[in-house]
Scaffold this motif. Structure first.
Motif, PDB file in Angstrom:
ATOM      1  N   ASP A 116     -17.235  50.438 -24.700  1.00  0.00           N
ATOM      2  CA  ASP A 116     -18.739  49.791 -24.858  1.00  0.00           C
ATOM      3  C   ASP A 116     -19.798  50.186 -24.472  1.00  0.00           C
ATOM      4  OD1 ASP A 116     -17.485  48.893 -27.661  1.00  0.00           O
ATOM      5  OD2 ASP A 116     -17.768  46.667 -27.430  1.00  0.00           O
ATOM      6  N   LYS A 117     -19.368  50.184 -23.621  1.00  0.00           N
ATOM      7  CA  LYS A 117     -20.242  50.662 -22.117  1.00  0.00           C
ATOM      8  C   LYS A 117     -21.425  48.995 -22.222  1.00  0.00           C
ATOM      9  CE  LYS A 117     -20.788  55.319 -22.200  1.00  0.00           C
ATOM     10  NZ  LYS A 117     -20.233  55.838 -21.259  1.00  0.00           N
ATOM     11  N   ALA A 118     -20.361  48.460 -21.921  1.00  0.00           N
ATOM     12  CA  ALA A 118     -21.090  46.465 -22.051  1.00  0.00           C
ATOM     13  C   ALA A 118     -21.893  46.540 -20.302  1.00  0.00           C
ATOM     14  CB  ALA A 118     -20.312  45.828 -22.298  1.00  0.00           C
ATOM     15  N   SER A 164     -22.285  48.017 -18.403  1.00  0.00           N
ATOM     16  CA  SER A 164     -24.311  48.804 -17.709  1.00  0.00           C
ATOM     17  C   SER A 164     -25.175  48.588 -18.464  1.00  0.00           C
ATOM     18  CB  SER A 164     -23.770  50.566 -17.472  1.00  0.00           C
ATOM     19  OG  SER A 164     -23.869  51.337 -19.135  1.00  0.00           O
ATOM     20  N   ALA A 165     -24.867  48.422 -19.720  1.00  0.00           N
ATOM     21  CA  ALA A 165     -25.809  47.667 -21.384  1.00  0.00           C
ATOM     22  C   ALA A 165     -26.638  46.546 -20.601  1.00  0.00           C
ATOM     23  CB  ALA A 165     -25.559  47.364 -22.210  1.00  0.00           C
ATOM     24  N   LEU A 166     -26.125  45.827 -19.925  1.00  0.00           N
ATOM     25  CA  LEU A 166     -26.087  44.459 -19.329  1.00  0.00           C
ATOM     26  C   LEU A 166     -27.042  44.467 -18.174  1.00  0.00           C
ATOM     27  CD1 LEU A 166     -25.704  41.414 -19.034  1.00  0.00           C
ATOM     28  CD2 LEU A 166     -23.511  41.857 -17.857  1.00  0.00           C
ATOM     29  N   ALA A 167     -27.069  45.725 -17.056  1.00  0.00           N
ATOM     30  CA  ALA A 167     -27.149  45.661 -16.275  1.00  0.00           C
ATOM     31  C   ALA A 167     -28.649  45.827 -16.514  1.00  0.00           C
ATOM     32  CB  ALA A 167     -26.891  46.818 -14.882  1.00  0.00           C
ATOM     33  N   ALA A 168     -29.113  46.686 -17.942  1.00  0.00           N
ATOM     34  CA  ALA A 168     -30.250  47.795 -18.173  1.00  0.00           C
ATOM     35  C   ALA A 168     -31.095  46.747 -18.716  1.00  0.00           C
ATOM     36  CB  ALA A 168     -29.990  48.403 -18.927  1.00  0.00           C
ATOM     37  N   GLY A 169     -30.327  45.715 -18.974  1.00  0.00           N
ATOM     38  CA  GLY A 169     -30.980  44.154 -20.095  1.00  0.00           C
ATOM     39  C   GLY A 169     -30.743  44.218 -21.148  1.00  0.00           C
ATOM     40  N   ASP A 170     -29.827  44.838 -21.845  1.00  0.00           N
ATOM     41  CA  ASP A 170     -29.945  44.987 -23.291  1.00  0.00           C
ATOM     42  C   ASP A 170     -29.457  43.669 -23.798  1.00  0.00           C
ATOM     43  OD1 ASP A 170     -29.343  45.906 -25.553  1.00  0.00           O
ATOM     44  OD2 ASP A 170     -27.446  47.538 -25.686  1.00  0.00           O
ATOM     45  N   THR A 190     -29.045  43.303 -26.891  1.00  0.00           N
ATOM     46  CA  THR A 190     -28.458  43.317 -28.303  1.00  0.00           C
ATOM     47  C   THR A 190     -26.722  42.531 -28.402  1.00  0.00           C
ATOM     48  OG1 THR A 190     -27.607  45.791 -28.071  1.00  0.00           O
ATOM     49  CG2 THR A 190     -30.071  44.756 -29.508  1.00  0.00           C
ATOM     50  N   LEU A 191     -26.388  42.951 -27.428  1.00  0.00           N
ATOM     51  CA  LEU A 191     -24.624  42.644 -26.585  1.00  0.00           C
ATOM     52  C   LEU A 191     -23.967  42.028 -27.449  1.00  0.00           C
ATOM     53  CD1 LEU A 191     -24.558  43.743 -22.876  1.00  0.00           C
ATOM     54  CD2 LEU A 191     -23.117  45.150 -24.664  1.00  0.00           C
ATOM     55  N   TRP A 192     -24.870  41.134 -27.466  1.00  0.00           N
ATOM     56  CA  TRP A 192     -24.343  39.564 -28.317  1.00  0.00           C
ATOM     57  C   TRP A 192     -24.755  38.837 -29.971  1.00  0.00           C
ATOM     58  CZ3 TRP A 192     -26.724  40.388 -24.174  1.00  0.00           C
ATOM     59  CH2 TRP A 192     -26.239  40.203 -22.764  1.00  0.00           C
ATOM     60  N   ALA A 225     -20.945  49.264 -13.833  1.00  0.00           N
ATOM     61  CA  ALA A 225     -20.206  50.146 -13.935  1.00  0.00           C
ATOM     62  C   ALA A 225     -19.153  49.920 -14.591  1.00  0.00           C
ATOM     63  CB  ALA A 225     -19.002  51.200 -12.943  1.00  0.00           C
ATOM     64  N   ASP A 226     -19.108  51.385 -16.025  1.00  0.00           N
ATOM     65  CA  ASP A 226     -18.204  50.928 -17.517  1.00  0.00           C
ATOM     66  C   ASP A 226     -16.698  51.815 -16.942  1.00  0.00           C
ATOM     67  OD1 ASP A 226     -20.356  49.822 -19.035  1.00  0.00           O
ATOM     68  OD2 ASP A 226     -21.314  51.922 -18.592  1.00  0.00           O
ATOM     69  N   THR A 227     -16.661  51.358 -16.427  1.00  0.00           N
ATOM     70  CA  THR A 227     -14.260  51.551 -15.576  1.00  0.00           C
ATOM     71  C   THR A 227     -14.011  50.140 -15.941  1.00  0.00           C
ATOM     72  OG1 THR A 227     -14.911  51.030 -13.466  1.00  0.00           O
ATOM     73  CG2 THR A 227     -16.046  53.198 -14.138  1.00  0.00           C
ATOM     74  N   GLU A 228     -12.439  50.384 -16.180  1.00  0.00           N
ATOM     75  CA  GLU A 228     -11.902  49.040 -16.300  1.00  0.00           C
ATOM     76  C   GLU A 228     -11.701  48.758 -15.207  1.00  0.00           C
ATOM     77  OE1 GLU A 228      -8.100  50.342 -18.776  1.00  0.00           O
ATOM     78  OE2 GLU A 228      -9.835  51.117 -20.292  1.00  0.00           O
ATOM     79  N   THR A 229     -12.093  49.408 -13.660  1.00  0.00           N
ATOM     80  CA  THR A 229     -11.958  48.853 -12.447  1.00  0.00           C
ATOM     81  C   THR A 229     -13.134  47.855 -11.970  1.00  0.00           C
ATOM     82  OG1 THR A 229     -12.228  50.582 -11.104  1.00  0.00           O
ATOM     83  CG2 THR A 229      -9.766  50.102 -11.969  1.00  0.00           C
ATOM     84  N   ASN A 230     -13.915  48.198 -13.162  1.00  0.00           N
ATOM     85  CA  ASN A 230     -14.803  47.010 -12.771  1.00  0.00           C
ATOM     86  C   ASN A 230     -14.665  45.659 -12.566  1.00  0.00           C
ATOM     87  OD1 ASN A 230     -16.970  44.877 -12.612  1.00  0.00           O
ATOM     88  ND2 ASN A 230     -18.122  46.651 -14.000  1.00  0.00           N
ATOM     89  N   PRO A 231     -14.602  45.054 -11.199  1.00  0.00           N
ATOM     90  CA  PRO A 231     -13.955  43.202 -11.649  1.00  0.00           C
ATOM     91  C   PRO A 231     -14.661  42.236 -12.116  1.00  0.00           C
ATOM     92  CG  PRO A 231     -15.833  43.859  -9.276  1.00  0.00           C
ATOM     93  CD  PRO A 231     -15.676  45.146  -9.969  1.00  0.00           C
TER      94      PRO A 231
END
Length: 544
Positions: A28-30, A32-38, A40-42, A233-239
């Motif tokens: 969902d690229k959640a 990076s979307a959060l970091a960009a102030g999106d 609509t995520l919730w 980062a939109d990676t599964e290793t993002n803590p």
């Protein structure tokens, strides 16, 4: 202190359950979307609130201009011989600066209480060397306004112009900003209004008091900046994704409690800050994650946590920890904030509102505005220095001792519920009250939280009413030795403190939760009696 920011899921079963949730956030690229102030995520219902609450993701950049202003003010104050910083603030306005100052090892006196003894102790310090930082996002926080009035009068009484010794941090256009500018206070810092209180660690609310106290706030922002690319980062290793996915996976299997212990982080008090962030963000709609801050990894509730709890060590893996986080304070702030917001997406809640916080405030105000501070309440029983007040049908007329009242109270909690100890006392002079948490947890087998009132009302108070409705609430109130009038207000601190306890108790009872209030007519003797009564409990388990 660890310099690398990471999350480790030590529990292989939990790691497996979290993996598909982490994959969903990644696809969902959640992050990076959060970091960009999106906003609509919730979902559509949360979009309006989220759209004015997301500036915290880039504070490591936007707060930089504050640094020079804070340094200049600190230099001015020191030139005037003023080097003692007292902070009047509640919730996000005090928890973050307190942990920043403690981690930096610099002195900061924090007033997040209405206890007259604790406020009196702060007043007894060297006022000639004191600056008061009055910090309130809304600008009408009753506790903080009371502190301001009391200190203003004390400065004047000691021949000190209050305007030279009061610094205000608030949102633009708040009543506090108006008051401060009309009074000509030393400095007014207006914070970014698009940041909620519990996400405000790296705004003026966290940086001004900690910076004036001498903390390296530039280094704090550097730590957050170094972690930003990692947590966005939109990676599964993002803590942050790993942490959010593990919390949500645990919640799905019934582990709605997060037990937090320090695993050698070098960040004293971090659990108290995280407690507000998580409880107030997720505890609503009858779901959520309840943080249980314990004394150490060997404390009751951590190593022996049940299936309804997930254990987290801050600072590295320790025995009994299912999760562990590492990293310096600035990075940990950003990591836990990102993780909490992402967990909100997985849980299906809005992590930026707090719909149940105002209820207790309104009830307290109604009591304060009533005749003589509210109705006279008769105790169900009196034993030594303890008056027992019980609310709910769990209390029977046959109860004759404090130990029996506690036994009935514990049985009123569901077997997978929790106990909440709420001490409306002096957290310095009455610090031994905190021993009740491990003692109750050890003897009942129930996860047990501890909060100083009214501080917790700005933290876990939201979860108590909006989260899982399986808590039982033990209020501890006490007779003060002395009281303090609040200038130009029709009440003193003891009356405000009492109204806050009774008001919150009323709201909890309206939610059909068991409430037991133990009033200590002699605080020192009463605490000794209470600890003995708790020690008379023997593995009392929760009921149905």
């Amino acid at each position: 202190m660890a310099t690398e920011t990471s999350v480790e899921i030590a529990d292989e079963g939990l790691a497996g359950e979290a993996r598909p949730l982490a994959e969903r956030l990644t696809s969902d690229k959640a992050a990076s979307a959060l970091a960009a102030g999106d906003a609509t995520l919730w979902g559509p219902e949360a979009e309006s609130e989220a759209s004015i609450r997301l500036s915290w993701t880039t504070l490591h950049e936007s707060s930089r201009p504050l640094l020079a202003e804070i340094d200049a003010l600190r230099a001015e104050l020191h030139a005037d011989g003023v080097d003692r910083v007292v902070l009047a603030g509640m919730g996000g306005s005090s928890l973050a600066p307190e942990v920043i100052a403690a981690t930096a090892g610099v002195p900061l006196t924090v007033l997040d209480t209405t206890d007259p003894g604790q406020v009196g102790d702060a007043l007894s310090g060297d006022l000639d060397r004191t600056v008061l930082v009055v910090s309130s996002k809304s600008g009408n926080t009753v506790e903080t306004d009371s502190h301001r009035r009391i200190f203003e009068a004390a400065f004047s009484a000691n021949g000190i112009d209050p305007a030279t010794r009061i610094v205000v941090v608030t949102d633009p256009g708040s009543p506090m900003e108006t008051t401060a500018r009309e009074a000509g206070y030393r400095r007014v810092f207006t914070a970014d209004p698009n940041v909620g209180g519990r996400y405000s660690a790296l705004t003026a609310f966290g940086l001004v008091p900690a910076g004036l106290a001498g903390a390296d706030i530039a280094g704090l922002l550097d730590e957050a900046a170094a972690a930003f690319d990692l947590v966005s980062a939109d990676t599964e290793t993002n803590p942050a994704i790993e942490l959010a996915a593990a919390w949500a996976a645990a919640h799905e299997r019934g582990a709605e409690k997060l037990v937090l212990a320090d695993g050698g982080s070098g960040i004293p008090g971090f659990g108290d800050w995280a407690e507000q962030l998580i409880a107030e963000s997720t505890g609503k709609q009858g779901i959520g994650l309840l943080p249980v801050v314990v004394e150490n990894p060997q404390a009751p509730g951590f190593a022996d946590a049940g299936r309804d709890a997930t254990t987290i060590a801050v600072g590295g893996v320790v025995d009994g920890a299912q999760l562990a986080t590492t990293g310096p304070l600035g990075a940990q702030f950003l990591l836990w904030e990102f993780a909490t917001a992402l967990a909100g997406k997985l849980l299906g809640i809005n992590p930026f509102d707090q719909p149940d916080v105002e209820a207790a405030k309104k009830a307290a105000r109604a009591l304060l505005d009533g005749p003589d501070g509210g109705p006279v309440v008769t105790p169900a029983l009196v034993s030594g220095s303890i008056e027992v007040y019980a609310s709910g049908d769990w209390f029977s007329a046959g109860v004759g001792t404090v130990a029996e009242a506690l036994r009935a109270f514990v049985k009123s909690a569901p077997s997978t519920g929790y106990l909440a100890v709420q001490a409306y006392l002096d957290r310095l002079d009455d610090a031994s009250a905190a021993l009740l948490r491990p003692e109750l947890a050890r003897r009942t087998g129930l996860q047990t939280t501890f909060g100083w009132g009214p501080r917790f009302l700005h933290s876990t108070g939201q979860y108590h009413k909006g989260g899982h409705q399986n808590g039982a609430f033990l209020q501890i109130t006490g007779e003060p030795e002395d009281d303090l009038d609040v200038p130009e207000r029709p009440y003193a601190l003891a009356g405000l403190q009492r109204a806050q306890a009774l008001g919150d108790g009323q709201v909890l009872v309206q939610h059909s939760r068991p409430v037991l209030r133990l009033h200590l007519t002699d605080r020192a003797a009463g605490l000794v009696e209470l600890v003995k009564a708790v020690q008379d409990l023997h593995e009392e388990r929760g009921g149905a």
